[in-house]
Structure formats: C-alpha cells, structure tokens
Design a protein around this motif. Structure first.
Motif, short mmCIF file in Angstrom:
data_model
loop_
_atom_site.label_atom_id
_atom_site.label_comp_id
_atom_site.label_asym_id
_atom_site.label_seq_id
_atom_site.Cartn_x
_atom_site.Cartn_y
_atom_site.Cartn_z
N ARG A 51 0.81 -1.22 0.00
CA ARG A 51 0.00 0.00 0.00
C ARG A 51 0.84 1.27 0.00
O ARG A 51 0.53 2.24 -0.67
N ARG A 52 1.92 1.27 0.79
CA ARG A 52 2.66 2.51 1.04
C ARG A 52 3.90 2.68 0.17
O ARG A 52 4.38 3.80 0.01
N GLN A 53 4.45 1.56 -0.32
CA GLN A 53 5.68 1.60 -1.10
C GLN A 53 6.73 2.48 -0.42
O GLN A 53 7.18 3.49 -0.97
N PRO A 54 7.11 2.12 0.81
CA PRO A 54 8.03 2.96 1.59
C PRO A 54 9.44 3.00 0.99
O PRO A 54 9.84 2.11 0.23
N THR A 55 10.16 4.03 1.35
CA THR A 55 11.55 4.18 0.90
C THR A 55 12.43 4.51 2.09
O THR A 55 11.95 4.78 3.19
N ALA A 56 13.74 4.49 1.85
CA ALA A 56 14.75 4.90 2.83
C ALA A 56 14.56 4.19 4.17
O ALA A 56 14.39 2.99 4.22
N ARG A 57 14.56 4.98 5.27
CA ARG A 57 14.55 4.38 6.60
C ARG A 57 13.28 3.60 6.88
O ARG A 57 13.32 2.57 7.55
N ASP A 58 12.15 4.06 6.37
CA ASP A 58 10.90 3.32 6.58
C ASP A 58 10.98 1.92 5.98
O ASP A 58 10.53 0.94 6.57
N LEU A 59 11.57 1.84 4.79
CA LEU A 59 11.72 0.53 4.14
C LEU A 59 12.70 -0.33 4.93
O LEU A 59 12.47 -1.53 5.12
N ARG A 60 13.78 0.28 5.41
CA ARG A 60 14.76 -0.48 6.21
C ARG A 60 14.09 -1.02 7.47
O ARG A 60 14.36 -2.15 7.89
#
Length: 235
Positions: free
Chosen positions: A74-83
């Motif tokens: 849903r969110r396709q997180p990047t950077a620290r959120d993805l980590r």
C-alpha cells in the motif's frame, strides 16, 4: 493535508507492527525462561506448556509477516521506513527461531525425564541456567534496543556474544569430562550439549537482532563486520 493524513496513518501502522513484534519478543522470552524452569525442576508439565506456546509464536510470525506485506504494497516505503520494515521481517524470523530453540529444550527435558536423570548432572544443569541468563539478557537488550532504535544498546548485545560463546565452550568441556568419568551419563550429557547449543543459538539470534537495529538507524550492514568496525559505524 491528504499527504499529512497518509503520513500519520503510515506512522500508526508502523507503530502497530512494532508493538506486535515486541509482544512476540516478550512471548518467546517467557517461553525460553519457562523451558529452563522445566529443565531445572525436571517438570514435564512445564515442558508441555512451552511446546504448546510454539504454535502461538508461529501464528504471530505469520500474522506480522502478512501485515508487513500489506503495508509495503500500500505505502511503497523508501529509505529508513523501508529499512525498518525489512528489519521487522528479519526480527520476527529470528524470534520464531528462538521459540523453536525453547521448544527444543522442552522436548529434551521430556527425554531426560523418561530416561531417568543422574544426580551427577545437576551441576551442569545449574551451569546451563547461567548460560541461559546471559542469552536471555542479550535478548532483552536487543528487544529494548528495537523498541528505542538504540544503537548503543544494540552494541552492548554484540559485545556480550563472546561471553555466551565462552560459556558454551566451558559447558562442552565439562560435559565431556562427565562422559569420560562415567559412561552411564553419556546419553544424558549429549542431550545437555544440545540444550547448551540451543541456548548459544538464542544468543546468536539476539546478535542478529542487534545488527538489524544498527542497519535501520545507520543504513549500514554490519553483519560479519569486526566489533571495531561496528563501533565506528554507530558513532
């Protein structure tokens, strides 16, 4: 405003998942403590309770993993959120394996009870309790570091890992001595070696959690790195 709303919603989802991870961590922590109580008291009833909890730990892993997949889609997180989401996935896998080790210890307790335990092995069991206290301490620190995203706390876990390994080596030498002095203790001593190894693996899983926390906060993969390199990474 819509962007802020989505960001707030995403933060709430991350917080909910993190809380579930900590709940799972508390469960496996108590499971391991209960497994060691079963060994100390040679209690088949306590061992059975540990084994029953294994299904709950497995279910929690599947549920959190499912929620993770939903958030990523849903969110396709990047950077620290993805980590962080990657770290959660690795964390629950390690916690599930801690639960496996606790259940393995509980099954060994049943085996020892059925075979009849020599009183000579009471001292090694006491030593195993000390090793488990070290491993449980590392696991608690790792979970605390996860809750706070605290790299200094994670570093403490990595530094303690050698102590757990040394305790395992000492236990192994002691159990070999018991087997050489009294061949009647060979079967039970081998079972206790497997318990010692299970506890040592718990320490390894705590170490894995600590490395994941450093990855989330610093964006640096410190697996297989020297302790000096890890200390430099967290500065």
């Amino acid at each position: 405003m819509p962007d802020k709303h989505l960001s707030t919603q995403f933060d709430a989802e991350l917080s909910g998942i993190s809380n579930r991870v900590l709940e799972m961590g508390g469960l496996v922590e108590s499971q391991l403590a209960q497994a060691m109580a079963a060994l100390t008291n040679f209690s088949s009833d306590t061992a059975a309770q540990v084994i029953e909890r294994e299904a709950l730990v497995n279910r929690m892993e599947l549920e959190i993993d499912r929620d993770l997949s939903g958030v990523i889609a849903r969110r396709q997180p990047t950077a620290r959120d993805l980590r962080l989401l990657i770290a959660v996935s690795k964390t629950i896998a390690n916690l599930e394996r801690v639960g496996d080790e606790a259940a393995r210890i509980a099954r060994t307790v049943d085996k020892l009870i059925n075979a009849g335990v020599s009183t000579r092995l009471r001292q090694p069991v006491a030593d195993l309790n000390y090793e488990s206290e070290l491993a449980l301490g590392s696991l608690r620190k790792a979970l605390d570091a996860f809750a706070r995203l605290d790299t200094a706390r994670a570093l403490e876990v990595l530094k303690q890992d050698d102590q757990i390994d040394q305790e395992f080596d000492g236990l192994l030498r002691k159990l070999i001595t018991y087997m050489m002095e009294d061949p009647r203790t060979i079967s039970a001593s081998i079972d206790l070696v497997f318990v010692a190894k299970a506890i040592e693996r718990v320490g390894d899983h705590a170490k894995n959690l600590a490395e994941v926390i450093i990855y989330v906060v610093k964006g640096t993969d410190v697996r297989h790195a020297s302790l000096e390199a890890v200390e430099n990474a967290v500065r």
